[in-house]
Scaffold this active site. Structure first.
Site, PDB file in Angstrom:
ATOM      1  N   GLU A 105       2.944  10.553   2.973  1.00 35.69           N
ATOM      2  CA  GLU A 105       3.915  10.974   3.780  1.00 35.69           C
ATOM      3  C   GLU A 105       3.597  11.514   5.038  1.00 35.69           C
ATOM      4  O   GLU A 105       4.345  12.749   5.490  1.00 35.69           O
ATOM      5  CB  GLU A 105       5.072  11.885   3.156  1.00 35.69           C
ATOM      6  N   ASN A 159       0.402   6.272   1.466  1.00 33.29           N
ATOM      7  CA  ASN A 159       1.489   6.114   0.425  1.00 33.29           C
ATOM      8  C   ASN A 159       2.709   6.715   1.258  1.00 33.29           C
ATOM      9  O   ASN A 159       2.585   8.010   1.873  1.00 33.29           O
ATOM     10  CB  ASN A 159       1.173   6.926  -0.712  1.00 33.29           C
ATOM     11  N   HIS A 202      11.995   4.953  -3.449  1.00 31.17           N
ATOM     12  CA  HIS A 202      12.783   5.779  -3.917  1.00 31.17           C
ATOM     13  C   HIS A 202      14.278   5.318  -3.248  1.00 31.17           C
ATOM     14  O   HIS A 202      14.819   5.431  -2.341  1.00 31.17           O
ATOM     15  CB  HIS A 202      12.763   7.327  -3.537  1.00 31.17           C
ATOM     16  N   GLU A 225       6.359   4.442  -6.635  1.00 32.32           N
ATOM     17  CA  GLU A 225       7.312   5.698  -7.138  1.00 32.32           C
ATOM     18  C   GLU A 225       8.961   5.041  -7.492  1.00 32.32           C
ATOM     19  O   GLU A 225       9.573   6.057  -7.000  1.00 32.32           O
ATOM     20  CB  GLU A 225       7.160   6.975  -6.230  1.00 32.32           C
ATOM     21  N   ASP A 285      12.410   4.490  -8.194  1.00 37.09           N
ATOM     22  CA  ASP A 285      13.507   4.775  -8.886  1.00 37.09           C
ATOM     23  C   ASP A 285      14.776   4.331  -7.756  1.00 37.09           C
ATOM     24  O   ASP A 285      14.445   4.376  -6.994  1.00 37.09           O
ATOM     25  CB  ASP A 285      13.651   6.290  -9.322  1.00 37.09           C
TER      26      ASP A 285
END
Ligand code: XIL
Length: 297
Positions: A127, A169, A205, A232, A234
């Site tokens: 990030e 990432n 996400h 990650e 979701d």
């Protein structure tokens, strides 16, 4: 195939989940984890605050619990994460300049050395790019040590664990936009100058829609000569949840350098989000999204 991991393995890919160490003693949870997944990410236990709570005093106990569970059960491990502006230990939060740079590189060296030989892929830097239209770096104490901090981090990680794939990432990179293009330009530059980078992680996400150029974005990174991973995943619960999970799965399968997919948790009640974004419900039942992914793999 009858499980996510076995279905992904048919095309040489993995299917992973993020796990908190505290759940490894819950047999209902580990039954699902062991059955369905073949790649494990520590949800918090390998982050900077967990592994170096006091400067140069390392604590690998909780990270090791997860790595050892994974290895004992025949799973691979994604390392998450060596350098991040968030979840820094208190002693690091107020540091700056060369003292911080040296502390960061020492952290990376010590943690990557501890886990050497056990990690499939490391999220070396997490990030580091800003949201919005700038395409530039996020302001942080790490960024203020100099724009070359990311390449210094990757070089330190490579020296410590030459066998792990080294990833950058980030989130909000789910299509071709200013942020993903900023990262794209950095990766292109790293490849041109021989800075060691092997993969880019797309956190994914997601809300109730998916960018139509999600796959094209993965492909443009792969075309630079790096692997891509969904790290990650979701997806907000709603009418579209199963469709979005299927579309992400299709996109990964369509990109030969997409190594695999990790979901950010197993059951909805263990998610960091409150909108039931995972593949299993609170009772451990398979949701429609689970069947959509399995049928697509
Ligand atoms: C989250 C964890 O799931 C939470 O338990 C913790 O409180 C905060 O961090 N991007 C990342 C992950 O890279 O490390 C974050 O994990 C979610 C967003």
């Amino acid at each position: 195939e009858s499980t996510l991991g076995a279905a992904a393995a048919q095309s040489g890919r993995y299917f992973g989940a993020a796990v908190p160490a505290g759940r490894l003693s819950e047999s209902a949870y580990t039954t699902i984890l062991n059955r369905e997944f073949n790649m494990i990410t520590a949800e918090n236990e390998m982050k900077m605050d967990a592994t170096e709570p006091s400067q140069n005093q390392f604590n690998f106990s909780r990270g090791d619990q997860i790595a050892n569970w994974a290895i004992q059960n025949g799973k691979q491990v994604r390392g998450h994460t060596l350098a991040w502006h968030a979840q820094q230990p208190g002693w690091m939060q107020g540091m700056e300049g060369s003292a911080l740079r040296n502390a960061l590189l020492n952290h990376i060296t010590q943690v990557a050395t501890h886990y050497r030989g056990k990690i499939h892929s490391w999220d070396v830097v997490n990030e580091a790019f800003a949201d919005g239209g700038s395409g530039g770096r996020r302001d942080s104490n790490l960024q203020r040590t100099g724009n070359d901090w990311i390449e210094a981090a990757f070089r330190a990680a490579r020296a410590a664990d030459p066998g792990a794939k080294l990833c950058y990432n980030d989130y909000n990179t789910d299509g071709i936009n200013a942020k993903s293009t900023g990262i794209y330009n950095m990766v292109r530059d790293f490849k041109a100058r021989g800075v060691p980078i092997d993969c880019v992680g797309f956190q994914s996400h997601l809300g109730t829609s998916l960018s139509s150029d999600y796959q094209a974005n993965l492909q443009r990174f792969a075309d630079l000569g790096v692997d891509v991973q969904i790290t990650e995943l979701d997806v907000e619960q709603g009418n579209n949840q199963a469709n979005i999970y299927a579309a992400v799965t299709r996109a990964c399968l369509a990109v030969s350098r997409c190594n695999g997919i990790t979901v950010w948790g197993v059951r909805d009640d263990t998610s960091w989000r409150t909108d039931n974004p995972l593949l299993f419900d609170r009772s451990g039942n398979k949701k429609p999204a689970y069947h959509a992914v399995l049928d697509t793999l």
